[in-house]
Design a protein around this motif. Structure first.
Motif, mmCIF file in Angstrom:
data_model
loop_
_atom_site.group_PDB
_atom_site.id
_atom_site.type_symbol
_atom_site.label_atom_id
_atom_site.label_comp_id
_atom_site.label_asym_id
_atom_site.label_seq_id
_atom_site.Cartn_x
_atom_site.Cartn_y
_atom_site.Cartn_z
ATOM 1 N N LYS A 170 0.807 -1.215 0.000
ATOM 2 C CA LYS A 170 0.000 0.000 0.000
ATOM 3 C C LYS A 170 0.844 1.272 0.000
ATOM 4 N N PHE A 171 1.980 1.256 0.703
ATOM 5 C CA PHE A 171 2.760 2.484 0.876
ATOM 6 C C PHE A 171 4.145 2.440 0.230
ATOM 7 N N LYS A 172 4.509 1.317 -0.388
ATOM 8 C CA LYS A 172 5.828 1.159 -1.028
ATOM 9 C C LYS A 172 6.969 1.394 -0.036
ATOM 10 N N ILE A 173 6.794 0.877 1.174
ATOM 11 C CA ILE A 173 7.786 1.024 2.239
ATOM 12 C C ILE A 173 8.429 -0.331 2.508
ATOM 13 N N LYS A 174 9.760 -0.346 2.517
ATOM 14 C CA LYS A 174 10.521 -1.568 2.821
ATOM 15 C C LYS A 174 10.727 -1.667 4.322
ATOM 16 N N LEU A 175 10.718 -2.911 4.798
ATOM 17 C CA LEU A 175 10.976 -3.160 6.209
ATOM 18 C C LEU A 175 12.474 -3.203 6.461
ATOM 19 N N ILE A 176 12.918 -2.550 7.512
ATOM 20 C CA ILE A 176 14.318 -2.530 7.904
ATOM 21 C C ILE A 176 14.605 -3.763 8.752
ATOM 22 N N GLY A 177 15.640 -4.482 8.405
ATOM 23 C CA GLY A 177 16.044 -5.631 9.208
ATOM 24 C C GLY A 177 16.806 -5.181 10.441
ATOM 25 N N SER A 178 16.771 -6.009 11.471
ATOM 26 C CA SER A 178 17.472 -5.664 12.707
ATOM 27 C C SER A 178 18.089 -6.914 13.322
ATOM 28 N N ARG A 179 19.082 -6.689 14.154
ATOM 29 C CA ARG A 179 19.741 -7.775 14.869
ATOM 30 C C ARG A 179 19.925 -7.313 16.316
ATOM 31 N N PHE A 180 19.036 -7.790 17.193
ATOM 32 C CA PHE A 180 19.099 -7.418 18.600
ATOM 33 C C PHE A 180 20.052 -8.334 19.343
ATOM 34 N N PRO A 181 20.729 -7.805 20.352
ATOM 35 C CA PRO A 181 21.583 -8.673 21.175
ATOM 36 C C PRO A 181 20.720 -9.617 21.992
ATOM 37 N N SER A 182 21.242 -10.808 22.253
ATOM 38 C CA SER A 182 20.492 -11.781 23.050
ATOM 39 C C SER A 182 21.464 -12.577 23.898
ATOM 40 N N GLN A 183 21.027 -12.964 25.092
ATOM 41 C CA GLN A 183 21.847 -13.751 25.994
ATOM 42 C C GLN A 183 21.592 -15.253 25.820
ATOM 43 N N THR A 184 20.632 -15.610 24.955
ATOM 44 C CA THR A 184 20.289 -17.012 24.732
ATOM 45 C C THR A 184 20.396 -17.324 23.245
ATOM 46 N N GLN A 185 20.110 -18.572 22.911
ATOM 47 C CA GLN A 185 20.106 -18.975 21.498
ATOM 48 C C GLN A 185 18.916 -18.388 20.746
ATOM 49 N N ASP A 186 17.834 -18.105 21.481
ATOM 50 C CA ASP A 186 16.624 -17.579 20.850
ATOM 51 C C ASP A 186 16.771 -16.087 20.576
ATOM 52 N N PRO A 187 16.249 -15.625 19.428
ATOM 53 C CA PRO A 187 16.308 -14.175 19.165
ATOM 54 C C PRO A 187 15.424 -13.426 20.152
ATOM 55 N N LEU A 188 15.808 -12.208 20.455
ATOM 56 C CA LEU A 188 15.052 -11.366 21.371
ATOM 57 C C LEU A 188 13.740 -10.956 20.699
ATOM 58 N N SER A 189 12.633 -11.086 21.412
ATOM 59 C CA SER A 189 11.323 -10.781 20.874
ATOM 60 C C SER A 189 11.130 -9.271 20.696
ATOM 61 N N ASP A 190 10.336 -8.898 19.686
ATOM 62 C CA ASP A 190 9.999 -7.496 19.455
ATOM 63 C C ASP A 190 9.263 -6.876 20.645
ATOM 64 N N ILE A 191 8.665 -7.712 21.463
ATOM 65 C CA ILE A 191 7.913 -7.209 22.602
ATOM 66 C C ILE A 191 8.792 -6.403 23.555
ATOM 67 N N TRP A 192 10.118 -6.645 23.502
ATOM 68 C CA TRP A 192 11.067 -5.931 24.358
ATOM 69 C C TRP A 192 11.540 -4.623 23.750
ATOM 70 N N GLY A 193 11.093 -4.297 22.558
ATOM 71 C CA GLY A 193 11.544 -3.094 21.864
ATOM 72 C C GLY A 193 11.385 -1.820 22.663
ATOM 73 N N GLY A 194 10.253 -1.659 23.316
ATOM 74 C CA GLY A 194 10.007 -0.451 24.092
ATOM 75 C C GLY A 194 10.855 -0.367 25.337
#
Length: 195
Positions: A170-194
């Motif tokens: 709808k808006f011709k906007i690309k999503l920016i990729g990110s790599r958050f630091p994590s202390q475990t094997q699992d990626p850090l959830s977006d819920i922690w963004g704030g």
């Protein structure tokens, strides 16, 4: 000017500002003005005082989201404007930033969004809310700064791929990729963004 722009009486608010520098296109000085009702901030100050925590700064989550983008984005074009969208259980935060500076910040509590007042939001409602709000933001930015926003940083615990499609189609906007630091094997959830 802050008195005229503020939705809150400055007598009843905490007020601060930051010099953002001079706009290279218009040669005008830009300032970030922050106004927050004392009734909303004082409980945080009192909690910190009771916990014997010395607060050095108190800021809106949008500034933290902006730093998150600056530190952990892996595909962002640094000199382009970015739309940051953060969905939480309380509401939705929209921020337009460029070169590490905030240009527009808007937060909507779910209780103030018509489609969500009954406590239920369908996927269609969700996409309609986002489309409506993003359309307003992009029109505002385009009118005010004469450039388009083409990149977005989306933090959401649900429907991320579907919302990315809406942004792209709808808006011709690309999503920016990110790599958050994590202390475990699992990626850090977006819920922690704030946080």
């Amino acid at each position: 000017n802050a008195i005229q722009l503020s939705p809150t009486r400055l007598d009843d608010a905490y007020f601060d500002w930051q010099n953002l520098g001079v706009n290279v296109k218009t040669f005008e000085r830009e300032l970030l003005i922050a106004v927050a009702a004392k009734s909303k901030i004082n409980p945080y100050l009192e909690a910190a005082r009771q916990a014997k925590i010395e607060l050095l700064a108190l800021e809106p989550s949008s500034l933290g989201l902006m730093r998150l983008l600056n530190y952990f984005a892996v595909t962002a074009e640094k000199n382009s404007p970015h739309l940051i969208i953060y969905l939480s259980s309380d509401g939705i935060n929209f921020l337009i930033t460029k070169e590490g500076k905030p240009f527009f910040d808007s937060y909507s509590f779910w209780r103030n969004v018509e489609e969500a007042r009954d406590g239920k939001i369908s996927r269609e409602d969700f996409e309609q809310i986002l489309s409506r709000e993003i359309d307003k933001l992009l029109n505002f930015y385009r009118t005010h700064y004469q450039e388009d926003v083409t990149q977005a940083f989306l933090l959401t615990p649900i429907l991320k791929n579907e919302l990315a499609q809406v942004l792209n189609q709808k808006f011709k906007i690309k999503l920016i990729g990110s790599r958050f630091p994590s202390q475990t094997q699992d990626p850090l959830s977006d819920i922690w963004g704030g946080v």
